[in-house]
Design a protein around this motif. Structure first.
Motif, mmCIF file in Angstrom:
data_model
loop_
_atom_site.group_PDB
_atom_site.id
_atom_site.type_symbol
_atom_site.label_atom_id
_atom_site.label_comp_id
_atom_site.label_asym_id
_atom_site.label_seq_id
_atom_site.Cartn_x
_atom_site.Cartn_y
_atom_site.Cartn_z
ATOM 1 N N PRO A 39 0.568 -1.247 -0.255
ATOM 2 C CA PRO A 39 0.217 -0.205 0.084
ATOM 3 C C PRO A 39 1.181 1.756 0.344
ATOM 4 O O PRO A 39 0.143 1.605 -0.553
ATOM 5 C CB PRO A 39 -0.796 0.124 0.869
ATOM 6 N N THR A 40 2.507 1.060 0.667
ATOM 7 C CA THR A 40 2.868 2.344 0.605
ATOM 8 C C THR A 40 3.630 2.466 -0.044
ATOM 9 O O THR A 40 4.463 3.311 -0.533
ATOM 10 C CB THR A 40 3.458 2.513 1.986
ATOM 11 N N GLU A 41 3.858 1.617 -1.927
ATOM 12 C CA GLU A 41 5.672 1.557 -2.403
ATOM 13 C C GLU A 41 4.645 0.959 -3.705
ATOM 14 O O GLU A 41 5.386 -0.115 -4.048
ATOM 15 C CB GLU A 41 6.377 0.872 -2.163
ATOM 16 N N ALA A 42 3.600 1.678 -3.927
ATOM 17 C CA ALA A 42 3.250 0.669 -5.387
ATOM 18 C C ALA A 42 4.251 1.339 -6.722
ATOM 19 O O ALA A 42 4.456 -0.195 -7.268
ATOM 20 C CB ALA A 42 1.951 1.581 -5.092
ATOM 21 N N ALA A 43 5.116 2.456 -6.490
ATOM 22 C CA ALA A 43 5.522 2.166 -8.010
ATOM 23 C C ALA A 43 7.035 1.593 -7.776
ATOM 24 O O ALA A 43 7.022 1.014 -8.777
ATOM 25 C CB ALA A 43 6.279 3.514 -7.487
ATOM 26 N N LEU A 44 7.105 1.158 -6.425
ATOM 27 C CA LEU A 44 8.642 -0.043 -6.812
ATOM 28 C C LEU A 44 7.610 -1.518 -6.854
ATOM 29 O O LEU A 44 8.603 -2.335 -7.204
ATOM 30 C CB LEU A 44 8.923 0.223 -4.479
ATOM 31 N N VAL A 45 7.102 -1.691 -6.179
ATOM 32 C CA VAL A 45 5.650 -2.844 -6.870
ATOM 33 C C VAL A 45 5.932 -2.979 -8.474
ATOM 34 O O VAL A 45 6.049 -4.192 -8.662
ATOM 35 C CB VAL A 45 4.686 -2.861 -6.463
ATOM 36 N N ILE A 46 4.736 -2.433 -9.070
ATOM 37 C CA ILE A 46 5.309 -2.345 -10.608
ATOM 38 C C ILE A 46 6.704 -1.942 -11.172
ATOM 39 O O ILE A 46 6.887 -2.294 -12.218
ATOM 40 C CB ILE A 46 4.462 -0.557 -11.005
ATOM 41 N N SER A 47 8.192 -0.461 -10.598
ATOM 42 C CA SER A 47 9.143 -1.575 -11.187
ATOM 43 C C SER A 47 9.538 -2.924 -11.308
ATOM 44 O O SER A 47 10.743 -3.422 -11.834
ATOM 45 C CB SER A 47 10.570 -0.580 -10.436
ATOM 46 N N HIS A 48 9.407 -3.695 -9.596
ATOM 47 C CA HIS A 48 10.088 -4.933 -9.795
ATOM 48 C C HIS A 48 9.022 -6.467 -10.961
ATOM 49 O O HIS A 48 10.141 -6.538 -11.580
ATOM 50 C CB HIS A 48 9.126 -5.348 -8.596
ATOM 51 N N TRP A 49 8.090 -5.994 -11.202
ATOM 52 C CA TRP A 49 7.374 -6.481 -12.014
ATOM 53 C C TRP A 49 8.099 -5.727 -13.367
ATOM 54 O O TRP A 49 8.225 -7.907 -14.843
ATOM 55 C CB TRP A 49 5.769 -5.839 -11.935
ATOM 56 N N LEU A 50 8.435 -5.129 -14.060
ATOM 57 C CA LEU A 50 8.745 -4.212 -15.243
ATOM 58 C C LEU A 50 10.449 -5.061 -15.555
ATOM 59 O O LEU A 50 10.837 -4.953 -16.407
ATOM 60 C CB LEU A 50 9.189 -2.884 -14.864
ATOM 61 N N ARG A 51 11.405 -5.722 -14.066
ATOM 62 C CA ARG A 51 12.638 -6.299 -14.089
ATOM 63 C C ARG A 51 12.089 -7.291 -14.893
ATOM 64 O O ARG A 51 13.220 -8.059 -15.450
ATOM 65 C CB ARG A 51 12.527 -6.661 -12.934
ATOM 66 N N ASN A 52 11.432 -8.614 -14.814
ATOM 67 C CA ASN A 52 11.250 -9.686 -15.184
ATOM 68 C C ASN A 52 11.268 -10.038 -17.050
ATOM 69 O O ASN A 52 10.623 -9.088 -17.482
ATOM 70 C CB ASN A 52 9.895 -10.183 -14.719
ATOM 71 N N ARG A 53 11.788 -10.519 -17.335
ATOM 72 C CA ARG A 53 12.066 -10.994 -18.212
ATOM 73 C C ARG A 53 10.926 -11.614 -19.486
ATOM 74 O O ARG A 53 10.580 -10.993 -20.269
ATOM 75 C CB ARG A 53 13.216 -12.445 -18.747
ATOM 76 N N SER A 54 9.799 -11.788 -18.398
ATOM 77 C CA SER A 54 8.487 -12.554 -18.939
ATOM 78 C C SER A 54 7.939 -11.401 -18.735
ATOM 79 O O SER A 54 6.809 -11.179 -19.940
ATOM 80 C CB SER A 54 8.365 -13.611 -17.924
ATOM 81 N N THR A 55 8.003 -10.463 -18.306
ATOM 82 C CA THR A 55 7.269 -9.264 -18.674
ATOM 83 C C THR A 55 7.467 -8.537 -19.727
ATOM 84 O O THR A 55 6.798 -8.143 -20.627
ATOM 85 C CB THR A 55 7.481 -8.477 -17.500
ATOM 86 N N ILE A 56 9.053 -8.426 -19.862
ATOM 87 C CA ILE A 56 9.358 -7.838 -21.029
ATOM 88 C C ILE A 56 8.771 -7.728 -22.149
ATOM 89 O O ILE A 56 8.638 -7.236 -23.354
ATOM 90 C CB ILE A 56 10.939 -7.762 -20.986
ATOM 91 N N ASP A 57 9.458 -9.435 -21.816
ATOM 92 C CA ASP A 57 8.599 -10.325 -23.828
ATOM 93 C C ASP A 57 7.205 -9.982 -24.144
ATOM 94 O O ASP A 57 6.474 -10.132 -24.525
ATOM 95 C CB ASP A 57 8.584 -11.745 -23.361
ATOM 96 N N PHE A 58 6.217 -10.099 -22.735
ATOM 97 C CA PHE A 58 4.417 -9.752 -23.016
ATOM 98 C C PHE A 58 4.820 -8.185 -23.512
ATOM 99 O O PHE A 58 3.208 -9.343 -24.392
ATOM 100 C CB PHE A 58 3.964 -9.700 -21.289
ATOM 101 N N LEU A 59 5.145 -7.411 -22.466
ATOM 102 C CA LEU A 59 4.659 -5.966 -22.890
ATOM 103 C C LEU A 59 5.223 -6.136 -24.425
ATOM 104 O O LEU A 59 4.851 -5.357 -25.391
ATOM 105 C CB LEU A 59 5.796 -5.133 -22.269
ATOM 106 N N GLY A 60 6.643 -6.020 -25.390
ATOM 107 C CA GLY A 60 6.896 -5.953 -26.214
ATOM 108 C C GLY A 60 5.889 -6.654 -27.156
ATOM 109 O O GLY A 60 5.668 -6.591 -28.115
ATOM 110 N N LEU A 61 5.052 -8.299 -26.725
ATOM 111 C CA LEU A 61 4.353 -8.775 -27.990
ATOM 112 C C LEU A 61 3.770 -8.194 -27.713
ATOM 113 O O LEU A 61 2.959 -7.416 -29.048
ATOM 114 C CB LEU A 61 4.574 -10.073 -27.003
ATOM 115 N N TRP A 62 2.949 -7.460 -26.777
ATOM 116 C CA TRP A 62 1.618 -6.823 -27.114
ATOM 117 C C TRP A 62 1.898 -5.741 -27.746
ATOM 118 O O TRP A 62 1.186 -5.203 -28.358
ATOM 119 C CB TRP A 62 1.194 -6.198 -25.391
ATOM 120 N N GLU A 63 3.303 -4.714 -27.840
ATOM 121 C CA GLU A 63 3.153 -3.312 -28.656
ATOM 122 C C GLU A 63 3.559 -4.000 -29.711
ATOM 123 O O GLU A 63 3.272 -3.116 -30.366
ATOM 124 C CB GLU A 63 4.766 -2.567 -27.643
#
Length: 167
Positions: A39-63
């Motif tokens: 609840p206090t560090e939402a931006a940090l949670v998002i940036s941790h998610w963005l660090r994952n290779r699977s996240t980058i793969d998903f975002l790249g494919l979506w784009e």
């Protein structure tokens, strides 16, 4: 078009939505979803998610599927670097480097990080599969409610036009 509307979810968590829910062009607030995890560090949670290779793969494919102006070379660089322990990435860096349209950041009132519903559901799954299902269920309810609201307006307009034709 819905500008910003809340989805009331389990445990009183509200998730803001920006955009057109009916035509599948809605952006869901990742910041609100991340607050479920921290609840206090939402931006940090998002940036941790963005660090994952699977996240980058998903975002790249979506784009690549939805954005003709996406920069695949920059995506490739992020994909390569995502395997490194010291790799970090913010939504701002991602958007600016790749010309991404699937994630946006809004400042001011109703500010936060928003993502297209496809991406937001993927993020919610990373937070909690159960929470993702609650979001999808409430998003579908919101879509149905908005569709009904618009169809009622259309029916009223049609009847008014019919009455005017008799006058």
């Amino acid at each position: 078009m819905i500008l910003v509307k809340s989805l009331c979810l389990v445990n009183g968590t509200e998730i803001r939505v920006y955009g057109d829910v009916i035509n599948e062009d809605a952006y869901i607030c990742l910041t609100d979803i991340a607050k479920k995890k921290n609840p206090t560090e939402a931006a940090l949670v998002i940036s941790h998610w963005l660090r994952n290779r699977s996240t980058i793969d998903f975002l790249g494919l979506w784009e690549q599927l939805h954005n003709p102006n996406f920069k695949p070379t920059e995506f490739g660089r992020f994909k390569y670097e995502s395997g490194e322990a010291a790799f970090t990435l913010t939504t701002k860096q991602w958007v600016e480097a790749t010309n991404a349209i699937g994630i946006i950041s809004k400042a001011g009132k109703n500010g936060g990080t928003y993502a297209h519903s496809d991406i937001a559901f993927e993020f919610a799954s990373w937070i909690s599969p159960e929470f993702k299902l609650y979001i999808i269920t409430d998003y579908q309810r919101l879509k149905k409610d908005e569709s009904e609201r618009l169809s009622i307006g259309w029916d009223v307009k049609r009847e008014l036009d019919r009455i005017k034709s008799f006058l």
